[in-house]
Design an enzyme around this catalytic site. Sequence first.
Site, PDB file in Angstrom:
ATOM      1  CB  CYS A   1      -0.336  -1.965  -6.050  1.00  0.00           C
ATOM      2  SG  CYS A   1       1.196  -1.644  -6.956  1.00  0.00           S
TER       3      CYS A   1
ATOM      4  CG  ASP B   1       2.005   1.680  -6.241  1.00  0.00           C
ATOM      5  OD1 ASP B   1       0.910   2.267  -6.164  1.00  0.00           O
ATOM      6  OD2 ASP B   1       2.579   1.176  -5.272  1.00  0.00           O
TER       7      ASP B   1
ATOM      8  CB  CYS C   1       3.803   1.453  -1.756  1.00  0.00           C
ATOM      9  SG  CYS C   1       5.146   0.407  -2.348  1.00  0.00           S
TER      10      CYS C   1
ATOM     11  CB  CYS D   1       7.704  -2.402  -4.252  1.00  0.00           C
ATOM     12  SG  CYS D   1       6.266  -2.907  -3.284  1.00  0.00           S
TER      13      CYS D   1
HETATM   14 FE1  FES Z   1       2.687  -1.159  -5.560  1.00  0.00          FE
HETATM   15 FE2  FES Z   1       4.623  -1.277  -3.795  1.00  0.00          FE
HETATM   16  S1  FES Z   1       2.547  -1.760  -3.478  1.00  0.00           S
HETATM   17  S2  FES Z   1       4.781  -0.942  -5.914  1.00  0.00           S
END
Ligand code: FES
Length: 132
Positions: free
Chosen positions: A40, A42, A65, A109
């Site tokens: 993702c 992140d 997120c 996450c």
């Molecule tokens: Fe990437 Fe939550 S979608 S950490």
Amino acid sequence: MEAAACRIYNEKVMDHFRNPRNVGEVENADGIGQAGNPVCGDIMELSLKVEEGVIKDVKFKTFGCGAAIATSSMVTELVKGKTVDEALEVSNKAVADALGGLPPVKMHCSVLAEEALKAAIDDYRRKSGQTA
Ligand code: FES
């Protein structure tokens, strides 16, 4: 669709997302750790102030997120005041449980929170001349 989003996350998660605790960077940090999820994209960064083996302060910066922000916030609350050894016992599941649970698709996450914490503790141990 907003109502559906609210049903995915419980109130506690939403509270930590809307009012995250301990945002920022600890001044003169003793340890800084980063974790990222390549899928993702992140990223979470955690900084620690440690005195006599106890985490006196901890802050986070998360580009991610809502679940990543909520788990970052919760992990800082869980480890503040703990010894470094106790903090190492805090798993991603413990963070998710403390939030009252996360949807299964969002459990990954919480892994960022555990990994960033462990990386920050590793960094602290390296800098203070202890082996991890
Ligand atoms: Fe990437 Fe939550 S979608 S950490």
